[in-house]
Design a protein around this motif. Structure first.
Motif, PDB file in Angstrom:
ATOM      1  N   TYR A 130       0.847  -1.191   0.000  1.00 29.52           N
ATOM      2  CA  TYR A 130       0.000   0.000   0.000  1.00 29.52           C
ATOM      3  C   TYR A 130       0.883   1.241   0.000  1.00 29.52           C
ATOM      4  O   TYR A 130       1.924   1.280   0.667  1.00 29.52           O
ATOM      5  CB  TYR A 130      -0.892   0.033   1.246  1.00 29.52           C
ATOM      6  CG  TYR A 130      -1.881  -1.101   1.326  1.00 29.52           C
ATOM      7  CD1 TYR A 130      -3.156  -0.987   0.769  1.00 29.52           C
ATOM      8  CD2 TYR A 130      -1.539  -2.295   1.965  1.00 29.52           C
ATOM      9  CE1 TYR A 130      -4.067  -2.042   0.847  1.00 29.52           C
ATOM     10  CE2 TYR A 130      -2.435  -3.342   2.050  1.00 29.52           C
ATOM     11  CZ  TYR A 130      -3.705  -3.212   1.485  1.00 29.52           C
ATOM     12  OH  TYR A 130      -4.599  -4.244   1.565  1.00 29.52           O
ATOM     13  N   GLY A 131       0.447   2.250  -0.767  1.00 35.12           N
ATOM     14  CA  GLY A 131       1.117   3.533  -0.733  1.00 35.12           C
ATOM     15  C   GLY A 131       0.696   4.336   0.490  1.00 35.12           C
ATOM     16  O   GLY A 131      -0.469   4.273   0.908  1.00 35.12           O
ATOM     17  N   LEU A 132       1.611   5.091   1.094  1.00 38.81           N
ATOM     18  CA  LEU A 132       1.330   5.872   2.288  1.00 38.81           C
ATOM     19  C   LEU A 132       1.616   7.348   2.002  1.00 38.81           C
ATOM     20  O   LEU A 132       2.632   7.674   1.381  1.00 38.81           O
ATOM     21  CB  LEU A 132       2.199   5.392   3.467  1.00 38.81           C
ATOM     22  CG  LEU A 132       2.020   3.928   3.872  1.00 38.81           C
ATOM     23  CD1 LEU A 132       3.039   3.550   4.938  1.00 38.81           C
ATOM     24  CD2 LEU A 132       0.604   3.674   4.389  1.00 38.81           C
ATOM     25  N   PRO A 133       0.736   8.246   2.460  1.00 41.89           N
ATOM     26  CA  PRO A 133       0.915   9.669   2.151  1.00 41.89           C
ATOM     27  C   PRO A 133       1.853  10.340   3.144  1.00 41.89           C
ATOM     28  O   PRO A 133       2.101   9.842   4.233  1.00 41.89           O
ATOM     29  CB  PRO A 133      -0.494  10.225   2.310  1.00 41.89           C
ATOM     30  CG  PRO A 133      -1.064   9.394   3.423  1.00 41.89           C
ATOM     31  CD  PRO A 133      -0.496   8.000   3.237  1.00 41.89           C
ATOM     32  N   SER A 134       2.390  11.502   2.751  1.00 42.83           N
ATOM     33  CA  SER A 134       3.142  12.345   3.669  1.00 42.83           C
ATOM     34  C   SER A 134       2.297  13.567   4.009  1.00 42.83           C
ATOM     35  O   SER A 134       1.155  13.705   3.540  1.00 42.83           O
ATOM     36  CB  SER A 134       4.463  12.775   3.029  1.00 42.83           C
ATOM     37  OG  SER A 134       4.225  13.667   1.954  1.00 42.83           O
ATOM     38  N   ARG A 135       2.813  14.439   4.825  1.00 37.61           N
ATOM     39  CA  ARG A 135       2.066  15.643   5.187  1.00 37.61           C
ATOM     40  C   ARG A 135       2.144  16.716   4.095  1.00 37.61           C
ATOM     41  O   ARG A 135       1.512  17.773   4.230  1.00 37.61           O
ATOM     42  CB  ARG A 135       2.598  16.203   6.508  1.00 37.61           C
ATOM     43  CG  ARG A 135       2.406  15.223   7.681  1.00 37.61           C
ATOM     44  CD  ARG A 135       2.787  15.825   9.003  1.00 37.61           C
ATOM     45  NE  ARG A 135       2.699  14.860  10.087  1.00 37.61           N
ATOM     46  CZ  ARG A 135       1.574  14.579  10.761  1.00 37.61           C
ATOM     47  NH1 ARG A 135       0.451  15.200  10.443  1.00 37.61           N
ATOM     48  NH2 ARG A 135       1.581  13.684  11.731  1.00 37.61           N
ATOM     49  N   ARG A 136       2.906  16.455   3.012  1.00 42.86           N
ATOM     50  CA  ARG A 136       2.960  17.388   1.879  1.00 42.86           C
ATOM     51  C   ARG A 136       2.085  16.850   0.753  1.00 42.86           C
ATOM     52  O   ARG A 136       2.032  15.633   0.500  1.00 42.86           O
ATOM     53  CB  ARG A 136       4.400  17.541   1.385  1.00 42.86           C
ATOM     54  CG  ARG A 136       5.316  18.238   2.392  1.00 42.86           C
ATOM     55  CD  ARG A 136       6.674  18.480   1.765  1.00 42.86           C
ATOM     56  NE  ARG A 136       7.341  17.218   1.471  1.00 42.86           N
ATOM     57  CZ  ARG A 136       8.364  17.100   0.633  1.00 42.86           C
ATOM     58  NH1 ARG A 136       8.810  18.171  -0.011  1.00 42.86           N
ATOM     59  NH2 ARG A 136       8.927  15.926   0.421  1.00 42.86           N
ATOM     60  N   ALA A 137       1.423  17.743   0.073  1.00 44.27           N
ATOM     61  CA  ALA A 137       0.485  17.344  -0.976  1.00 44.27           C
ATOM     62  C   ALA A 137       1.210  16.697  -2.147  1.00 44.27           C
ATOM     63  O   ALA A 137       2.284  17.153  -2.555  1.00 44.27           O
ATOM     64  CB  ALA A 137      -0.307  18.570  -1.465  1.00 44.27           C
ATOM     65  N   ASN A 138       0.604  15.596  -2.660  1.00 48.34           N
ATOM     66  CA  ASN A 138       1.079  14.906  -3.859  1.00 48.34           C
ATOM     67  C   ASN A 138       2.498  14.329  -3.712  1.00 48.34           C
ATOM     68  O   ASN A 138       3.181  14.094  -4.706  1.00 48.34           O
ATOM     69  CB  ASN A 138       1.047  15.855  -5.075  1.00 48.34           C
ATOM     70  CG  ASN A 138      -0.348  16.366  -5.359  1.00 48.34           C
ATOM     71  OD1 ASN A 138      -1.330  15.618  -5.223  1.00 48.34           O
ATOM     72  ND2 ASN A 138      -0.461  17.629  -5.735  1.00 48.34           N
ATOM     73  N   VAL A 139       2.950  14.141  -2.485  1.00 48.98           N
ATOM     74  CA  VAL A 139       4.268  13.540  -2.234  1.00 48.98           C
ATOM     75  C   VAL A 139       4.078  12.334  -1.318  1.00 48.98           C
ATOM     76  O   VAL A 139       3.651  12.498  -0.173  1.00 48.98           O
ATOM     77  CB  VAL A 139       5.247  14.540  -1.578  1.00 48.98           C
ATOM     78  CG1 VAL A 139       6.579  13.852  -1.284  1.00 48.98           C
ATOM     79  CG2 VAL A 139       5.458  15.750  -2.464  1.00 48.98           C
TER      80      VAL A 139
END
Length: 571
Positions: free
Chosen positions: A45-54
């Motif tokens: 699974y992909g996990l998000p960061s606190r920056r958009a689209n990164v």
């Protein structure tokens, strides 16, 4: 409800996969390949960061828990509840019940991470979406011949021993024989020396002319010397006669100071027949004494008859020592060893000098032939990496552990295991259980057997405290260690070992792990029993309350009151 993560010393939840930080998908693909995981049995699974689209990174879910040492450098993931995944060594607060999970997550699965917070897992990634596979054309080829390529890795290293006779031949090869060109004074020369002494003062290079010019002039005329250089000729002739007239011991000492290596051809061993005070009477003659600096040949002498150096023994010994040190300081360790061995008869100093010069094989021969010290010889062979000879001596000394260590260095693991087993039997025969257990764990790589040995020491009361202490220290899992402590407390305590067990509990309490209070409660129960039986002092309480100053004072008063009751005289 606000969910938070708290750092925890150990992992309270089972593992379910691992995190791969970084937006590059090739990182998790490389990790899956390195760990040998089947792509059909994992989910990514992909996990998000606190920056958009990164993206922050990826979560790889596996079917089973992976060992932490294999995962390095990736952080393992753990299943805190059936629907919540968290990083390693973290606990979710507050604790979630099944009702909480149903209310919060319904049918979904979430990840709680300090870097990006709470995230709902959506559809897993497909490896086919991350890889572009090009069709490989079929090429006609021939199978190459089989060949072997050296890995370039040095598995073991040792030095082959030199045959003993070769060592002795090399050491016996000395310098060429020489004769000292020094004839005794004739009668005329002795008279001339007497005349010189009447007009000269001092000896050797420090000799000077007496200012009585008239007598000096008559002497020059008498000897047929004239001109501006007459005085220089007189001085040179005087010094030559004076030097030739010296005693043989003085000549030897002078030569050792000027040219110690040449002087060694004429030196005599201090305990050679007739060379010490009170030996046979005779005269010490400056003659070449043999083939040179032979450490293992026969006597260094042979020419010159018997000698009696009398009161010169101490002065000669001092010069020999000074010469040996000078040779050693100049890096000529073999020649310094000759002085110690052949002239001073100091075999220990000879061996040490050869070791300093890294002539380990020759030092070993000195230890064997002169010192009769097989262990010292084995250590010399070991220092010179001549392992075969060292192993033979260690086996003769029944130092099987050392023999095993050297076999490991030689790359002979089978012989090393055999030697370690023999050392283990020897330690068990002498009830050296701690050493036996360490040997089993560290050299034989057999931890279960080491634990059996330690538990035997506890049960048979052979060094019981140390055996139980090491036994528990070998159990790295805190829960398993606590279960073993409870088992011993319930089934193996008696009046012979209960006080030892209390001492072990104090050590476990000092570790400050998650069962610290449980250990303290168990110790209090045992303390109560032992105090009521009068078998221990109340001071034992302080091991579990080291910072309680009031308890320390109460304990002191209690002990004093008991002492007064014991010493009160009968009414």
């Amino acid at each position: 409800m606000e969910l938070t993560l708290k750092r925890y010393e150990k992992d309270p939840y089972p593992g379910c996969g691992f995190f791969v930080e970084g937006e590059d998908p090739t990182r998790w693909i490389a990790a899956v390949d390195r760990l040998g995981l089947d792509p059909a049995h994992i989910r990514v699974y992909g996990l998000p960061s606190r920056r958009a689209n990164v993206p922050w990174g990826y979560l790889v879910i596996t079917t089973g828990e992976l060992p932490a040492d294999k995962l390095d450098p990736f952080a393992s993931a753990h299943l805190a509840a059936s629907q919540l995944i968290v990083p390693a060594k973290s606990r979710v607060l507050p604790e979630l019940t099944d009702h909480d999970l149903k209310q919060l997550f319904r049918e979904d699965t979430y990840v709680l991470h300090p870097d990006f917070g709470l995230f709902k897992l959506m559809s897993p990634l497909l490896m086919s979406d991350c890889l572009v596979v090009e069709e490989v054309p079929v090429l006609a080829s021939l199978r190459p011949a089989d060949y072997v390529v050296s890995s370039g890795e040095v598995v073991a290293f040792s030095v082959a021993a030199t045959p003993r006779e070769d060592i002795e031949s090399a050491l016996d090869a000395g310098v060429a024989r020489e004769k000292l060109a020094d004839a005794p004074l004739s009668l005329a020369e002795k008279l001339r020396l007497k005349l010189y002494e009447s007009v000269m003062t001092g000896d050797g290079d420090k000799a000077t002319l007496n200012p009585r010019a008239d007598k000096l002039q008559r002497l020059a005329v008498m000897l047929g010397l004239s001109g501006a250089n007459a005085h220089d000729h007189l001085l040179e002739d005087f010094r030559d006669l004076q030097n030739r007239n010296k005693r043989e011991v003085d000549k030897l000492l002078d030569l050792m100071q000027k040219d110690p290596e040449a002087a060694l051809r004429y030196a005599i061993p201090l305990d050679e027949h007739g060379s010490s005070r009170g030996g046979p009477k005779g005269t010490f003659k400056m003659r070449d004494r043999g083939s040179g600096f032979s450490l293992f040949g026969g006597r260094a002498g042979g020419a010159g008859g018997s000698v009696d150096i009398g009161d010169e023994l101490h002065r000669l010994r001092q010069q020999y020592v000074a010469t040996a040190r000078a040779l050693e300081n100049s890096g000529k360790h073999e020649k310094a060893a000759y002085v110690y061995l052949k002239l001073l008869k100091n075999h220990t100093a000879a061996a040490e000098t050869l070791k300093k010069g890294k002539f380990y094989e020759k030092a070993a021969v000195v230890c064997l032939r002169y010192l009769k010290n097989e262990r010292a010889a084995a250590e010399c062979y070991e220092a010179g990496k001549i392992y075969a000879e060292a192993i033979t001596l260690y086996e003769k000394l029944e130092d099987w552990e050392k023999a095993g260590d050297l076999n490991v260095l030689r790359g002979d693991d089978e012989s090393a295991q055999t030697a370690y087993e023999r050392q283990l039997e020897k330690e068990l025969l002498h009830n050296a259980l701690i050493r036996a257990a360490k040997l089993s764990k560290e050299k034989l790589r057999n931890l279960p057997r080491a634990q059996e040995i330690l538990l035997r020491g506890w049960e048979e009361n052979v060094n019981a405290y140390n055996c139980l202490q090491y036994y528990l220290a070998n159990i790295t899992d805190g829960e398993a260690a606590w279960r073993e402590i409870k088992r011993i407390s319930e089934h193996q305590l008696n009046t012979q070992n209960d006080r030892v067990f209390l001492k072990v509990l104090s050590g476990e309490y000092a570790k400050k792990d998650e069962h610290r209070e449980d250990v303290k409660d168990m110790a209090y129960g045992l303390l109560s029993k032992l105090l009521s039986d009068g078998r221990i002092s109340a001071h034992e309480l302080l091991a579990f309350n080291d910072k309680n100053s009031r308890l320390r004072a109460d304990t002191l008063r209690y002990e004093l009151s008991k002492h007064k009751v014991r010493t009160r005289p009968p009414a």
